[in-house]
Design an enzyme around this catalytic site. Structure first.
Site, PDB file in Angstrom:
ATOM      1  N   PHE A  58       0.726  -1.234   0.124  1.00  0.00           N
ATOM      2  CA  PHE A  58      -0.041   0.248  -0.155  1.00  0.00           C
ATOM      3  C   PHE A  58       0.630   1.266  -0.167  1.00  0.00           C
ATOM      4  O   PHE A  58       0.394   2.372  -0.428  1.00  0.00           O
ATOM      5  CB  PHE A  58      -1.013  -0.089   1.161  1.00  0.00           C
ATOM      6  CG  PHE A  58      -0.338   0.314   2.343  1.00  0.00           C
ATOM      7  CD1 PHE A  58       0.244   1.628   2.932  1.00  0.00           C
ATOM      8  CD2 PHE A  58       0.225  -0.727   3.468  1.00  0.00           C
ATOM      9  CE1 PHE A  58       0.957   1.730   4.028  1.00  0.00           C
ATOM     10  CE2 PHE A  58       0.821  -0.429   4.604  1.00  0.00           C
ATOM     11  CZ  PHE A  58       1.243   0.925   4.929  1.00  0.00           C
ATOM     12  N   LYS A 117      -1.144  -7.573  -8.659  1.00  0.00           N
ATOM     13  CA  LYS A 117      -2.251  -7.460  -7.465  1.00  0.00           C
ATOM     14  C   LYS A 117      -1.781  -6.322  -6.557  1.00  0.00           C
ATOM     15  O   LYS A 117      -0.605  -6.495  -5.684  1.00  0.00           O
ATOM     16  CB  LYS A 117      -2.228  -8.885  -6.683  1.00  0.00           C
ATOM     17  CG  LYS A 117      -3.443  -9.267  -6.104  1.00  0.00           C
ATOM     18  CD  LYS A 117      -3.861  -8.242  -4.930  1.00  0.00           C
ATOM     19  CE  LYS A 117      -2.883  -8.123  -3.818  1.00  0.00           C
ATOM     20  NZ  LYS A 117      -3.518  -7.470  -2.687  1.00  0.00           N
ATOM     21  N   GLU A 130      -5.211  -3.617  -1.513  1.00  0.00           N
ATOM     22  CA  GLU A 130      -6.773  -3.516  -1.701  1.00  0.00           C
ATOM     23  C   GLU A 130      -6.964  -1.851  -1.034  1.00  0.00           C
ATOM     24  O   GLU A 130      -7.840  -1.565  -0.992  1.00  0.00           O
ATOM     25  CB  GLU A 130      -7.226  -4.485  -0.995  1.00  0.00           C
ATOM     26  CG  GLU A 130      -7.158  -4.871   0.450  1.00  0.00           C
ATOM     27  CD  GLU A 130      -6.075  -5.829   0.578  1.00  0.00           C
ATOM     28  OE1 GLU A 130      -6.027  -6.643   1.481  1.00  0.00           O
ATOM     29  OE2 GLU A 130      -5.093  -5.964  -0.413  1.00  0.00           O
ATOM     30  N   SER A 156       5.647  -6.656   4.530  1.00  0.00           N
ATOM     31  CA  SER A 156       6.130  -6.884   5.549  1.00  0.00           C
ATOM     32  C   SER A 156       7.105  -8.259   5.687  1.00  0.00           C
ATOM     33  O   SER A 156       6.672  -9.214   4.859  1.00  0.00           O
ATOM     34  CB  SER A 156       5.023  -6.973   6.759  1.00  0.00           C
ATOM     35  OG  SER A 156       4.242  -8.376   6.529  1.00  0.00           O
ATOM     36  N   CYS A 168       9.528   1.627   3.723  1.00  0.00           N
ATOM     37  CA  CYS A 168      10.313   0.744   3.907  1.00  0.00           C
ATOM     38  C   CYS A 168      11.817   1.101   4.093  1.00  0.00           C
ATOM     39  O   CYS A 168      12.648   0.501   4.464  1.00  0.00           O
ATOM     40  CB  CYS A 168      10.699  -0.782   3.254  1.00  0.00           C
ATOM     41  SG  CYS A 168      11.302  -0.297   1.517  1.00  0.00           S
ATOM     42  N   GLU A 184       9.088  -3.334  13.640  1.00  0.00           N
ATOM     43  CA  GLU A 184       8.891  -2.485  12.656  1.00  0.00           C
ATOM     44  C   GLU A 184       7.715  -1.539  12.844  1.00  0.00           C
ATOM     45  O   GLU A 184       6.585  -2.297  12.700  1.00  0.00           O
ATOM     46  CB  GLU A 184       8.825  -2.987  11.207  1.00  0.00           C
ATOM     47  CG  GLU A 184       8.911  -1.968   9.914  1.00  0.00           C
ATOM     48  CD  GLU A 184       8.589  -2.623   8.787  1.00  0.00           C
ATOM     49  OE1 GLU A 184       9.105  -1.988   7.759  1.00  0.00           O
ATOM     50  OE2 GLU A 184       8.300  -3.585   8.808  1.00  0.00           O
TER      51      GLU A 184
END
Length: 498
Positions: free
Chosen positions: A151, A175, A178, A228, A283, A383
């Site tokens: 995302f 993909k 969402e 992740s 990240c 994290e």
């Protein structure tokens, strides 16, 4: 009124009816703005099957000259539409417009890199390796490849992979997250306008069902993932168990080491920029500021001064930082602030109740600063993926280096110093994949490759650059002997690529 957001199959919006849907929010207001169709495993199979046919019939054997024409056209369209795509990112992710535009620009750089695919796919040639025997190498496409995108960079991360995969002759199924799919869909639509054959670029929206279908589908030959660490490990293990190539980029706990000789104003600016840009949902964010104790008080004071001038709010209003992507994620990050204070860290700046410039009930947490954080505290160990910066004090360079190297993540790191010897030693000794020297967010340019070490990467291949080209192709070596020369006839016309 909400908008229906659906899949992009063979260059066109999907016309079917979805049994499952999810909501898409504007995180600055908390309002539902879209209803997203979620793909079933059956739909994923249909899309992959169509992509395989399109790859075989209309792309695998297309000349490099034609592929390059499509890539240059796509690059131009992406440049012309960059502000529209940035606005979509801000509307669904929440990052401020300038940051969203920067994301598109960094993705554009990879598209420009892929325009050089004729050079990148050149093989080697050895004449007379044996008597009258020549040996040469070439690289060929894999077939259908998949990209599962996170995302936090809905445009840039797909652009790390898709242009290279397409340039190498593959068909692609993406993909997206969402949570914010519209920017990915907008970029994907440009490929058809650029001249890419239908079926070579596809987008299926979905959740774990769609991801698992891609991981286990026999016609998906390679999969690229960013997310992740626990999910990256699952993706890598599941995909490789089903015979796929997988590059799975995981999480991070990035450290920035500040030595006593550093320019403290430069370091303070860098810490604020790298800690709170995109609300810390990167990240490559700096979340652990490792400071030699003799300059820690002064550096914390300068950071605090800069934080006081930051304005949090709606990303369309010229604010410095926007909201987090969802209410659930905001609440999770807020829980770390509570834990850090309870575990004994010094809460210097508390962003939980700071004012924000926004309408409605957005998902905001303003920049937060902890000092005197130590390993073992959750704000250090985990994290957080939010606007929480932790200052860890050390006695020396050696202690700081040991702290960084002991961390299970190895994505990005930075050192701030005016000592060239210390910087050179750091770049050699630190056990991290991407290193910045007086650069707080060391994301490599497109013709180098992106990826970390340790629990930040599963698989042997990094993203984009030459490693990306090799990931999306397989090598072949040909040994040939021709006993009789042939003649092609007379043609005085100037030879042309086609």
């Amino acid at each position: 009124m909400t908008t229906r957001i659906t899949h992009l199959v063979a260059g066109s919006p999907w016309e079917g009816t979805s049994e499952r849907t999810s909501e898409v929010f504007n995180p600055a207001t908390g309002e539902v703005t879209g209803t997203l169709d979620l793909a079933s495993a059956a739909l994923v199979d249909e899309v992959v099957t169509g992509a395989k046919a399109a790859w075989r019939d209309s792309w695998a054997s297309v000349s490099l000259a034609r592929r390059t024409q499509v890539l240059f056209a796509f690059r131009q369209l992406l440049h012309e539409n960059r502000e529209r795509i940035a606005a979509l990112i801000t509307a669904e992710h929440g990052k401020v417009l300038s940051d969203a535009l920067g994301e598109v620009t960094r993705g554009l750089e990879v598209a420009e890199f892929a325009c050089g695919i004729p050079h990148l796919l050149k093989g080697g040639y050895s004449e007379n390796a044996s008597t009258d025997v020549d040996v040469y190498s070439l690289r060929q496409s894999l077939g259908v490849v998949a990209v599962v995108s996170p995302f936090n960079f809905p445009a840039m991360v797909p652009l790390w992979f898709v242009p290279v995969a397409v340039a190498c002759g593959n068909a692609v199924v993406v993909k997206p997250s969402e949570k914010d799919p519209s920017a990915t869909l907008a970029v994907a639509e440009l490929w058809r306008e650029a001249g890419l054959p239908d079926g070579i670029m596809n987008v299926v929206n979905g959740d774990k069902e769609a991801v698992d279908a891609l991981l286990t589908h026999p016609d998906v030959k390679a999969l690229s993932f960013v997310g992740s660490t626990p999910v990256a490990r699952y993706v890598y293990e599941t995909g490789t168990a089903h015979g796929k190539r997988v590059q799975a980029l995981g999480g991070a706990k990035n450290h920035m080491l500040v030595l006593p000789d550093a320019d403290l104003d430069l370091a303070a600016d860098a810490a604020v920029n790298a800690g709170f840009g995109s609300a810390g949902e990167r990240c490559m964010s700096i979340s652990a500021l490792v400071v030699v104790d003799t300059v820690a008080d002064e550096l914390v004071a300068r950071i605090t001064e800069r934080m006081a001038a930051l304005r949090t709010g709606d990303g369309t209003r010229g604010c410095d930082m926007g909201p987090l992507v969802t209410a659930a994620h905001r609440d999770k990050v807020t829980s770390y602030v509570e834990s850090g204070a309870a575990e004994g860290a010094e809460l210097v700046v508390d962003g939980r109740d700071a004012p924000v410039d926004a309408d409605g009930d957005g998902f905001f947490l303003s920049p937060t600063l902890f000092d005197r954080v130590t390993p073992g505290m959750s704000v250090y160990d985990d994290e957080i993926f939010g606007p929480v910066l932790s200052v860890v004090r050390v006695a020396s360079y050696d202690e700081g280096l040991a702290l960084i190297n002991a961390n299970p993540y190895g994505n990005g790191t930075a050192i701030f110093t005016n000592d060239g010897g210390a910087a050179r030693r750091f770049q050699h000794e630190v056990e991290v994949g991407m290193v910045g020297i007086n650069v707080p967010v060391p994301v490599p340019v497109s013709y180098y490759s992106f990826g970390g070490w340790k629990n930040s990467l599963f698989g042997d291949s990094h993203a984009h650059g030459t490693e990306g080209v090799h990931f999306y192709t397989r090598g072949k070596v040909v040994t040939s002997r021709w006993l009789d020369p042939s003649h092609g006839g007379v043609d005085l016309g100037f030879p042309q690529n086609a």
